[in-house]
Design a protein around this motif. Structure first.
Motif, PDB file in Angstrom:
ATOM      1  N   ASN A 231       0.860  -1.178   0.000  1.00 56.33           N
ATOM      2  CA  ASN A 231       0.000   0.000   0.000  1.00 56.33           C
ATOM      3  C   ASN A 231       0.899   1.231   0.000  1.00 56.33           C
ATOM      4  N   ASP A 232       0.337   2.374  -0.341  1.00 61.03           N
ATOM      5  CA  ASP A 232       1.133   3.603  -0.378  1.00 61.03           C
ATOM      6  C   ASP A 232       0.678   4.521   0.747  1.00 61.03           C
ATOM      7  N   PRO A 233       1.320   4.428   1.914  1.00 60.80           N
ATOM      8  CA  PRO A 233       0.879   5.220   3.068  1.00 60.80           C
ATOM      9  C   PRO A 233       0.989   6.722   2.786  1.00 60.80           C
ATOM     10  N   ARG A 234       0.160   7.467   3.477  1.00 63.58           N
ATOM     11  CA  ARG A 234       0.185   8.919   3.339  1.00 63.58           C
ATOM     12  C   ARG A 234       1.528   9.459   3.839  1.00 63.58           C
ATOM     13  N   ASN A 235       2.123  10.365   3.075  1.00 66.62           N
ATOM     14  CA  ASN A 235       3.401  11.004   3.432  1.00 66.62           C
ATOM     15  C   ASN A 235       4.543   9.990   3.576  1.00 66.62           C
ATOM     16  N   ALA A 236       4.466   8.883   2.829  1.00 65.91           N
ATOM     17  CA  ALA A 236       5.505   7.852   2.948  1.00 65.91           C
ATOM     18  C   ALA A 236       6.879   8.417   2.606  1.00 65.91           C
ATOM     19  N   LEU A 237       6.956   9.225   1.553  1.00 62.61           N
ATOM     20  CA  LEU A 237       8.254   9.768   1.138  1.00 62.61           C
ATOM     21  C   LEU A 237       8.878  10.594   2.260  1.00 62.61           C
ATOM     22  N   GLU A 238       8.081  11.452   2.885  1.00 58.04           N
ATOM     23  CA  GLU A 238       8.603  12.289   3.967  1.00 58.04           C
ATOM     24  C   GLU A 238       9.001  11.456   5.172  1.00 58.04           C
ATOM     25  N   GLN A 239       8.243  10.398   5.454  1.00 56.30           N
ATOM     26  CA  GLN A 239       8.567   9.546   6.595  1.00 56.30           C
ATOM     27  C   GLN A 239       9.849   8.753   6.365  1.00 56.30           C
ATOM     28  N   ILE A 240      10.087   8.319   5.129  1.00 59.91           N
ATOM     29  CA  ILE A 240      11.325   7.603   4.825  1.00 59.91           C
ATOM     30  C   ILE A 240      12.525   8.543   4.984  1.00 59.91           C
ATOM     31  N   LYS A 241      12.345   9.794   4.610  1.00 57.93           N
ATOM     32  CA  LYS A 241      13.430  10.780   4.740  1.00 57.93           C
ATOM     33  C   LYS A 241      13.866  10.957   6.192  1.00 57.93           C
ATOM     34  N   GLN A 242      12.968  10.694   7.126  1.00 60.66           N
ATOM     35  CA  GLN A 242      13.274  10.882   8.543  1.00 60.66           C
ATOM     36  C   GLN A 242      14.075   9.732   9.137  1.00 60.66           C
ATOM     37  N   LEU A 243      14.202   8.626   8.398  1.00 56.06           N
ATOM     38  CA  LEU A 243      14.939   7.472   8.903  1.00 56.06           C
ATOM     39  C   LEU A 243      16.435   7.796   8.966  1.00 56.06           C
ATOM     40  N   SER A 244      17.080   7.453  10.069  1.00 51.44           N
ATOM     41  CA  SER A 244      18.504   7.726  10.210  1.00 51.44           C
ATOM     42  C   SER A 244      19.299   7.008   9.126  1.00 51.44           C
ATOM     43  N   GLY A 245      20.289   7.692   8.592  1.00 54.33           N
ATOM     44  CA  GLY A 245      21.133   7.130   7.539  1.00 54.33           C
ATOM     45  C   GLY A 245      20.692   7.483   6.142  1.00 54.33           C
ATOM     46  N   VAL A 246      19.458   7.981   5.981  1.00 54.36           N
ATOM     47  CA  VAL A 246      18.922   8.288   4.648  1.00 54.36           C
ATOM     48  C   VAL A 246      19.461   9.638   4.171  1.00 54.36           C
ATOM     49  N   LEU A 247      19.966   9.661   2.942  1.00 53.01           N
ATOM     50  CA  LEU A 247      20.471  10.889   2.338  1.00 53.01           C
ATOM     51  C   LEU A 247      19.468  11.519   1.383  1.00 53.01           C
ATOM     52  N   HIS A 248      18.766  10.672   0.616  1.00 55.68           N
ATOM     53  CA  HIS A 248      17.875  11.193  -0.422  1.00 55.68           C
ATOM     54  C   HIS A 248      16.845  10.116  -0.769  1.00 55.68           C
ATOM     55  N   VAL A 249      15.613  10.538  -1.051  1.00 58.15           N
ATOM     56  CA  VAL A 249      14.547   9.607  -1.419  1.00 58.15           C
ATOM     57  C   VAL A 249      13.835  10.141  -2.653  1.00 58.15           C
ATOM     58  N   THR A 250      13.598   9.253  -3.611  1.00 63.61           N
ATOM     59  CA  THR A 250      12.849   9.589  -4.821  1.00 63.61           C
ATOM     60  C   THR A 250      11.744   8.566  -5.006  1.00 63.61           C
ATOM     61  N   GLN A 251      10.539   9.039  -5.309  1.00 62.53           N
ATOM     62  CA  GLN A 251       9.451   8.119  -5.650  1.00 62.53           C
ATOM     63  C   GLN A 251       9.484   7.905  -7.156  1.00 62.53           C
ATOM     64  N   SER A 252       9.966   6.725  -7.574  1.00 62.46           N
ATOM     65  CA  SER A 252      10.166   6.445  -8.996  1.00 62.46           C
ATOM     66  C   SER A 252       8.865   6.116  -9.709  1.00 62.46           C
ATOM     67  N   GLN A 253       7.934   5.497  -9.001  1.00 60.85           N
ATOM     68  CA  GLN A 253       6.604   5.235  -9.520  1.00 60.85           C
ATOM     69  C   GLN A 253       5.707   4.935  -8.329  1.00 60.85           C
ATOM     70  N   ASN A 254       4.442   4.673  -8.598  1.00 65.63           N
ATOM     71  CA  ASN A 254       3.496   4.441  -7.518  1.00 65.63           C
ATOM     72  C   ASN A 254       3.978   3.323  -6.595  1.00 65.63           C
ATOM     73  N   LYS A 255       4.099   3.628  -5.303  1.00 66.40           N
ATOM     74  CA  LYS A 255       4.462   2.677  -4.246  1.00 66.40           C
ATOM     75  C   LYS A 255       5.938   2.259  -4.282  1.00 66.40           C
ATOM     76  N   GLU A 256       6.743   2.859  -5.144  1.00 63.17           N
ATOM     77  CA  GLU A 256       8.149   2.467  -5.254  1.00 63.17           C
ATOM     78  C   GLU A 256       9.047   3.655  -4.922  1.00 63.17           C
ATOM     79  N   TYR A 257      10.046   3.413  -4.043  1.00 61.26           N
ATOM     80  CA  TYR A 257      10.914   4.479  -3.568  1.00 61.26           C
ATOM     81  C   TYR A 257      12.378   4.072  -3.714  1.00 61.26           C
TER      82      TYR A 257
END
Length: 301
Positions: A231-257
């Motif tokens: 499923n594609d949770p609301r604000n998933a991209l922003e929440q992944i960015k908050q994970l320690s160690g993450v430098l950059h996140v891109t949503q390449s297509q629906n539900k894929e990061y």
């Protein structure tokens, strides 16, 4: 790893049409290679040249240090065209024995070799079945058995699982994977998910021009994982960015990061999965690096 196939500045024209343009690459022992590209890209032409069916307009091809057409390559290189067929009137054993005899085997040796290759493709109990009695998937496995006669070092498979149901396609993939330590396979397919499971090197043809990708090569000094969620949770991209160690996140297509992370961060994949569990996210797939689809078709960020 030793170089098994060396292609340099290969060109092929049919009249005014340029099918291949200045194609160069190497295939090394131990690699399983994917040949991909849109219809009309030149894949069949390249396969046909490597198999010795066509001669190039210019450029050179060396297979195991020998030029195209060398008698030293007889029995060393094998190919299975996509539309290969067998005579429906004869039994599996009779046909494969015949192909063994064409390679210079005695009748006894050809019979033993037929048993060996049928066992490899899971048809050990079907020696006496006629081709007309077989399902499409079983026919395809017989064709692959034919390509394996004589223990070739290099095998070209064109759309080996095309038209097969999921179970038969899985069995074909298992055969390829189980033999890949001893045989260098070059596979042509439109199924990128299948090639991603089997291949560590990709030849991408488009309009006769080639680019290559090493599946296991790190992309510069960057480290990536590709996360696909169910499923594609609301604000998933922003929440992944908050994970320690993450430098950059891109949503390449629906539900894929696509997630870039710090290079010194060990076991980041486990770290990410624990984070998904904490957020009650269900994931479909986690790939170390970019998926093959993204490597080929996504523009650089």
């Amino acid at each position: 790893m030793s170089v098994l196939i060396a292609v340099n500045n290969l060109c092929k024209s049919f009249g005014d049409k340029q099918a291949l343009s200045d194609v160069s690459f190497e295939v090394k022992k131990g690699q399983t290679v994917a040949l991909v590209g849109p219809n009309g890209a030149g894949k069949t032409t390249l396969f046909s040249i490597l198999c010795g069916y066509l001669m190039p307009s210019s450029g050179t091809v060396s297979i195991m240090g020998k030029p195209l057409g060398s008698p030293d390559l007889f029995g060393v290189v094998s190919a299975l065209p996509q539309d290969a067929t067998l005579d429906p009137r004869f039994s599996i054993q009779k046909q494969l024995n015949f192909y063994g005899r064409l390679q210079g085997m005695s009748k006894h040796t050809a019979s033993i070799e037929t048993s060996r290759v049928l066992d490899l493709v899971g048809l050990a109990d079907n020696h006496h079945a006629k081709i007309a009695e077989l399902s499409h998937g079983m026919k395809k496995r017989v064709c692959i058995a034919q390509a394996l006669i004589g223990s070739p070092k290099i095998v070209f498979l064109d759309e080996a699982t095309a038209g097969l149901d999921p179970l038969n396609a899985r069995e074909i993939r298992h055969v390829i994977a189980s033999l890949s330590d001893d045989i260098t396979f070059i596979l042509s397919s439109h199924d990128l998910a299948e090639l991603e499971k089997l291949c560590d090197h990709v030849l991408y043809l488009n309009q006769g021009q080639l680019t290559t990708h090493d599946r296991d090569a790190k992309q510069g000094s960057n480290h990536y994982v590709t996360l696909t969620l169910i499923n594609d949770p609301r604000n998933a991209l922003e929440q992944i960015k908050q994970l320690s160690g993450v430098l950059h996140v891109t949503q390449s297509q629906n539900k894929e990061y696509i997630i870039e992370y710090q290079s010194h961060f060990e076991q980041f994949d486990i770290h990410l999965l624990k984070y998904c569990h904490k957020l009650n996210w269900q994931y479909r797939q986690l790939v170390n690096g970019h998926t093959l689809e993204n490597q080929l078709f996504q523009k650089d960020e």
